[in-house]
Motif scaffolding. Sequence first.
Motif, PDB file in Angstrom:
ATOM      1  N   PHE A  13      -6.505  34.239  94.926  1.00 12.74           N
ATOM      2  CA  PHE A  13      -6.578  33.404  93.719  1.00 12.74           C
ATOM      3  C   PHE A  13      -5.173  32.850  93.522  1.00 12.74           C
ATOM      4  O   PHE A  13      -4.275  33.603  93.132  1.00 12.74           O
ATOM      5  N   VAL A  16      -2.159  35.071  94.513  1.00 14.17           N
ATOM      6  CA  VAL A  16      -2.546  36.498  94.531  1.00 14.17           C
ATOM      7  C   VAL A  16      -3.574  36.741  95.634  1.00 14.17           C
ATOM      8  O   VAL A  16      -4.687  36.214  95.584  1.00 14.17           O
ATOM      9  N   ALA A  18      -6.091  38.782  96.528  1.00 15.42           N
ATOM     10  CA  ALA A  18      -6.904  39.858  95.933  1.00 15.42           C
ATOM     11  C   ALA A  18      -7.547  40.718  97.014  1.00 15.42           C
ATOM     12  O   ALA A  18      -7.589  41.942  96.912  1.00 15.42           O
ATOM     13  N   PRO A  37      -7.069  51.882  92.627  1.00 18.05           N
ATOM     14  CA  PRO A  37      -6.503  51.622  91.297  1.00 18.05           C
ATOM     15  C   PRO A  37      -6.819  50.208  90.826  1.00 18.05           C
ATOM     16  O   PRO A  37      -7.243  49.354  91.615  1.00 18.05           O
ATOM     17  N   SER A  38      -6.571  49.971  89.551  1.00 24.29           N
ATOM     18  CA  SER A  38      -6.831  48.667  88.963  1.00 24.29           C
ATOM     19  C   SER A  38      -6.084  47.579  89.742  1.00 24.29           C
ATOM     20  O   SER A  38      -4.921  47.749  90.098  1.00 24.29           O
ATOM     21  N   GLY A  39      -6.786  46.492  90.033  1.00 21.72           N
ATOM     22  CA  GLY A  39      -6.145  45.352  90.691  1.00 21.72           C
ATOM     23  C   GLY A  39      -6.094  45.438  92.205  1.00 21.72           C
ATOM     24  O   GLY A  39      -5.528  44.566  92.859  1.00 21.72           O
ATOM     25  N   CYS A  40      -6.710  46.475  92.817  1.00 20.10           N
ATOM     26  CA  CYS A  40      -6.602  46.625  94.278  1.00 20.10           C
ATOM     27  C   CYS A  40      -7.611  45.748  95.024  1.00 20.10           C
ATOM     28  O   CYS A  40      -7.607  45.708  96.254  1.00 20.10           O
ATOM     29  N   GLY A  41      -8.508  45.065  94.295  1.00 24.85           N
ATOM     30  CA  GLY A  41      -9.424  44.128  94.958  1.00 24.85           C
ATOM     31  C   GLY A  41     -10.859  44.610  95.088  1.00 24.85           C
ATOM     32  O   GLY A  41     -11.669  43.979  95.773  1.00 24.85           O
ATOM     33  N   LYS A  42     -11.227  45.685  94.384  1.00 18.71           N
ATOM     34  CA  LYS A  42     -12.578  46.234  94.504  1.00 18.71           C
ATOM     35  C   LYS A  42     -13.630  45.251  94.015  1.00 18.71           C
ATOM     36  O   LYS A  42     -14.608  44.954  94.700  1.00 18.71           O
ATOM     37  N   THR A  43     -13.423  44.761  92.770  1.00 19.67           N
ATOM     38  CA  THR A  43     -14.429  43.879  92.178  1.00 19.67           C
ATOM     39  C   THR A  43     -14.529  42.569  92.959  1.00 19.67           C
ATOM     40  O   THR A  43     -15.635  42.058  93.182  1.00 19.67           O
ATOM     41  N   THR A  44     -13.389  42.056  93.410  1.00 16.64           N
ATOM     42  CA  THR A  44     -13.431  40.817  94.188  1.00 16.64           C
ATOM     43  C   THR A  44     -14.239  41.041  95.469  1.00 16.64           C
ATOM     44  O   THR A  44     -15.055  40.196  95.861  1.00 16.64           O
ATOM     45  N   GLU A 163     -18.433  49.499  88.422  1.00 19.55           N
ATOM     46  CA  GLU A 163     -18.020  50.404  87.342  1.00 19.55           C
ATOM     47  C   GLU A 163     -19.167  50.632  86.362  1.00 19.55           C
ATOM     48  O   GLU A 163     -18.997  50.435  85.163  1.00 19.55           O
TER      49      GLU A 163
HETATM   50  P1  ATP Z   1     -10.100  46.665  88.157  1.00 17.38           P
HETATM   51  O1  ATP Z   1     -10.407  48.085  88.493  1.00 17.38           O
HETATM   52  O2  ATP Z   1      -8.981  46.535  87.158  1.00 17.38           O
HETATM   53  O3  ATP Z   1     -11.295  45.840  87.828  1.00 17.38           O
HETATM   54  P2  ATP Z   1     -10.095  45.632  90.877  1.00 17.38           P
HETATM   55  O4  ATP Z   1      -9.621  46.575  91.930  1.00 17.38           O
HETATM   56  O5  ATP Z   1     -11.549  45.449  90.741  1.00 17.38           O
HETATM   57  O6  ATP Z   1      -9.431  46.016  89.494  1.00 17.38           O
HETATM   58  P3  ATP Z   1      -9.964  42.784  91.223  1.00 17.38           P
HETATM   59  O7  ATP Z   1     -10.683  42.492  89.949  1.00 17.38           O
HETATM   60  O8  ATP Z   1     -10.698  42.582  92.481  1.00 17.38           O
HETATM   61  O9  ATP Z   1      -9.374  44.257  91.201  1.00 17.38           O
HETATM   62  O10 ATP Z   1      -8.624  41.921  91.240  1.00 17.38           O
HETATM   63  C1  ATP Z   1      -7.722  41.903  92.338  1.00 17.38           C
HETATM   64  C2  ATP Z   1      -6.570  40.979  92.016  1.00 17.38           C
HETATM   65  O11 ATP Z   1      -7.041  39.626  91.933  1.00 17.38           O
HETATM   66  C3  ATP Z   1      -5.897  41.260  90.691  1.00 17.38           C
HETATM   67  O12 ATP Z   1      -4.521  41.037  90.842  1.00 17.38           O
HETATM   68  C4  ATP Z   1      -6.523  40.259  89.744  1.00 17.38           C
HETATM   69  O13 ATP Z   1      -5.635  39.924  88.699  1.00 17.38           O
HETATM   70  C5  ATP Z   1      -6.766  39.070  90.672  1.00 17.38           C
HETATM   71  N1  ATP Z   1      -7.960  38.285  90.262  1.00 17.38           N
HETATM   72  C6  ATP Z   1      -9.234  38.715  90.225  1.00 17.38           C
HETATM   73  N2  ATP Z   1     -10.078  37.741  89.834  1.00 17.38           N
HETATM   74  C7  ATP Z   1      -9.307  36.645  89.598  1.00 17.38           C
HETATM   75  C8  ATP Z   1      -9.571  35.298  89.167  1.00 17.38           C
HETATM   76  N3  ATP Z   1     -10.818  34.884  88.919  1.00 17.38           N
HETATM   77  N4  ATP Z   1      -8.517  34.464  89.024  1.00 17.38           N
HETATM   78  C9  ATP Z   1      -7.262  34.877  89.304  1.00 17.38           C
HETATM   79  N5  ATP Z   1      -6.939  36.117  89.715  1.00 17.38           N
HETATM   80  C10 ATP Z   1      -7.933  37.002  89.864  1.00 17.38           C
END
Ligand code: ATP
Length: 355
Positions: A13, A16, A18, A37-44, A163
């Motif tokens: 993104f 970043v 992701a 951990p938060s932000g490691c890219g799981k949801t993406t 989650e």
């Molecule tokens: P969490 O547990 O906090 O949900 P995560 O491991 O699921 O975290 P992601 O949501 O995949 O992490 O995000 C990974 C990185 O990509 C983060 O730095 C987040 O800020 C960034 N990111 C995710 N979605 C977007 C978006 N739509 N636009 C810009 N940056 C994004």
Amino acid sequence: MASVDLRGLRKAFGSVGAVAGVDLAVRSSEFVALLGPSGCGKTTTLRLVAGFLAPDEGEIRVDGRVLSAPGRVVPPERRGMAMIFQSFALWPHKTVADNVSYGLKFKGVDRAEAGRRVEAMLRTVKLEAFADRYPGELSGGQQQRVALARALVVEPGILLLDEPLSNLDANLREEMRFEIRRLHEAFGITTLYVTHDQAEAIATADRIAVMHRGRVVQIGSPQEVYDRPHSAFVAAFLGRTNLIPGWVEGPEAFHATRGTPVRTAPAPAHLVGQAGVVSIRPHHLRLQAEAGPPNRFEGKVLRATYFGEGMDFLVDVPSLGQSLRVSAPPTPQVAVGEPVTLTADPIHCLVLPEE
Ligand code: ATP
């Protein structure tokens, strides 16, 4: 059920990254937790699998068929997948039965058959008495069961959960972990489950894929990942541990930064002669000196916390220049300020790289 194959998957993104090169093969009927951990890219990663996002590089195959590649993404409704979100996303003005049957109508299943399937599914998730209620009349756990029923009733080849338990209180979360695992065993749907909660991943998954900075850094059964972490990051993320930085002198000889020797389990050959860390889980440290073990650390109790099932001690160890966490049975043992000798069997002192 379907297998899912992620190959060289990348998604950025802006600046970043992701998802920074994810390779992951999920077998048919397997339950894999994406943990990190938060932000490691799981949801993406999950959104890429669901088809809500297109990858910048790499591809996603289901049963060998490419569903996602740069510029070519089969839309979510045609991927044979169901997704459950943290927010449950139930229709507030539809009853429980109507919420669950919604996806069947969409698939063109006739009313009588849909009615039978909804009834059977509500029995499976133990909500048969709640069919006519509205979501606002249910507890959080019951709403989560409705979300599960709605996802399972359409018989998806793949189930994606993001989650799904984070809005529930601690007791319910624990109960629902077992419920999710029970439903997985009953239906055998290939499942990808995103969580940052290690206990959830351990209780539900066949294998855990630990993610860090957009990559899968280790994958294995819960026990493999817990007992044989590949790095200090994984050891600390999956369960509690003490990390002692230092130098790997030899296959079983480690020197902590202060020069104190630690006898370890055999270290991987490529780490010998390098900086590294030793990981010792708190329950592998003995509070009363035992005759025999070569690792003996003199210290003083800084903190003693009673947890009902056990005690948690923080012990300052000057020879290591740090304090160590120690888990012990709840019998009264030592008080704050008292000197103690900690011992650790070398077999439980794991030499690991930092990352
Ligand atoms: P969490 O547990 O906090 O949900 P995560 O491991 O699921 O975290 P992601 O949501 O995949 O992490 O995000 C990974 C990185 O990509 C983060 O730095 C987040 O800020 C960034 N990111 C995710 N979605 C977007 C978006 N739509 N636009 C810009 N940056 C994004």
